[in-house]
Design an enzyme around this catalytic site. Sequence first.
Site, PDB file in Angstrom:
ATOM      1  N   GLY A 123       0.841  -1.189   0.000  1.00 48.75           N
ATOM      2  CA  GLY A 123       0.000   0.000   0.000  1.00 48.75           C
ATOM      3  C   GLY A 123       0.873   1.234   0.000  1.00 48.75           C
ATOM      4  O   GLY A 123       1.054   1.913  -1.006  1.00 48.75           O
ATOM      5  N   CYS A 154      -5.775  22.533  19.367  1.00 49.19           N
ATOM      6  CA  CYS A 154      -5.391  22.977  20.716  1.00 49.19           C
ATOM      7  C   CYS A 154      -4.731  21.833  21.474  1.00 49.19           C
ATOM      8  O   CYS A 154      -5.216  21.414  22.531  1.00 49.19           O
ATOM      9  CB  CYS A 154      -6.623  23.453  21.465  1.00 49.19           C
TER      10      CYS A 154
HETATM   11  C1  PLP Z   1      -3.046  -7.517   5.463  1.00 45.71           C
HETATM   12  C2  PLP Z   1      -2.320  -6.322   4.970  1.00 45.71           C
HETATM   13  N1  PLP Z   1      -1.840  -6.305   3.716  1.00 45.71           N
HETATM   14  C3  PLP Z   1      -1.189  -5.234   3.218  1.00 45.71           C
HETATM   15  C4  PLP Z   1      -0.989  -4.108   3.987  1.00 45.71           C
HETATM   16  C5  PLP Z   1      -0.266  -2.942   3.378  1.00 45.71           C
HETATM   17  O1  PLP Z   1       0.868  -2.607   4.084  1.00 45.71           O
HETATM   18  P1  PLP Z   1       1.806  -1.413   3.571  1.00 45.71           P
HETATM   19  O2  PLP Z   1       0.920  -0.257   3.307  1.00 45.71           O
HETATM   20  O3  PLP Z   1       2.763  -1.179   4.665  1.00 45.71           O
HETATM   21  O4  PLP Z   1       2.457  -1.891   2.306  1.00 45.71           O
HETATM   22  C6  PLP Z   1      -1.446  -4.083   5.322  1.00 45.71           C
HETATM   23  C7  PLP Z   1      -1.232  -2.916   6.171  1.00 45.71           C
HETATM   24  O5  PLP Z   1      -1.602  -2.847   7.304  1.00 45.71           O
HETATM   25  C8  PLP Z   1      -2.151  -5.222   5.812  1.00 45.71           C
HETATM   26  O6  PLP Z   1      -2.620  -5.243   7.067  1.00 45.71           O
END
Ligand code: PLP
Length: 407
Positions: free
Chosen positions: A270, A354
Amino acid sequence: MTQPTPAVRDRVLSLLSGELPAYVYDLADLRAHAAAVRAALPERVELYYAAKANPEPEILTALGPYVDGYEVSSGGELAHVAKAVPGRPLAFGGPGKTPDEVTAALEAGTERFHVESEHELRMLAELARRAAPGRRVAVLPRVNLPVADGSLASSSLAMGGRPTPFGMDPARAEPVLRQLADGAYPQLELRGVHAHLASGLQAAEQVAVAESVVSWATGLGVPLREVNVGGGMHVDYGDPEARFDWAAYGAGLARLTERHPDLTLRIEPGRALTAYCGWYATEVLDVKPSHGEVFAVVRGGTHHLRTPATKGHDQPCAVLPVEAWPYPWPRPAAGTGALADGASGRVTLAGQLCTPKDVLSRRVPAAGLRAGDRVAFALAGAYAWNISHHDFLMHPRPGFHFLGTTG
Ligand SMILES: Cc1ncc(COP(=O)(O)O)c(C=O)c1O
């Protein structure tokens, strides 16, 4: 200081003060980055995008040509992604799936389920019998595997390899995989194994994790078609120009696929896909001294960009000077008069909330920063707006700009 792309810079400087803060996404930059990531991966490695990092429909669409599907972790994400990029394969993961979410996912024809526990497996089988009669639903049990010492050394967020609520303990996962392979759940097809063990790992650590997961999964001797080795590729907030070594990671995965010609490997990053294309741009409202340090207060803050608060870092940023000053009195500026901060020339950038926790970046080298100047925070394309506490103090929401939507 990192600099925004020319398109982002022009847009930030063209906005009126009242149109700030704003999230500005450079989709041309995102497409070029995603294409490079895809090109670094072997053909037999599938790339899914973990939508939780940034589920804006424009981002999901821009990634479309470069990804094989999307990983979603709630019924909400599932419905949202299915609408934004219709017809694309989805893998439904995440802990604590409710019966309603699972039923909706089955009715939507979701391709794969990452199953987090035995209870969830039983629930899925029962709901599949009712909601998808005659269909065999593909499952990949999620395993919380121990990993070789040091493999998760640089992880900022370990979800596996230690006690966590994620996935199945390997001691339980093994019999569950065997039961699935033996047909104990006629509604379910054992498609493979899923493991997302940590976030923030460098390429060599990611290769070691992938090797451990594949070796554990294939060592069981049950027929598997897929192994998903997760996401979690490192993004360096201290050095925004640095990039995860996709070439080294791709080469490591290629070695694995050569050893396992019948296996499809899948990854689901991600952050490392979308962090770079997003900028949170704002305007300096005030600059003032406090006990020997200089603070700049900007429009917005961590209620829009929570990333530095959650990760405990300083968000990298660029100052975009603005010459206009609409007031008859002197412009507050760091490094002048009462704002001469000794020799340091450093300024802490705080938001409008704040709370002393509302700090975006500490002691930034920004000598001369003035009220009215603009600041663009980098690496704001992942886990930024969508993880923030938007309503605290009821300030206006930021604008959203997607540049380079075509091409
Ligand atoms: C099951 C799973 N897959 C993929 C990701 C993506 O991780 P990243 O954004 O660090 O690549 C996460 C992130 O929490 C996840 O929980």
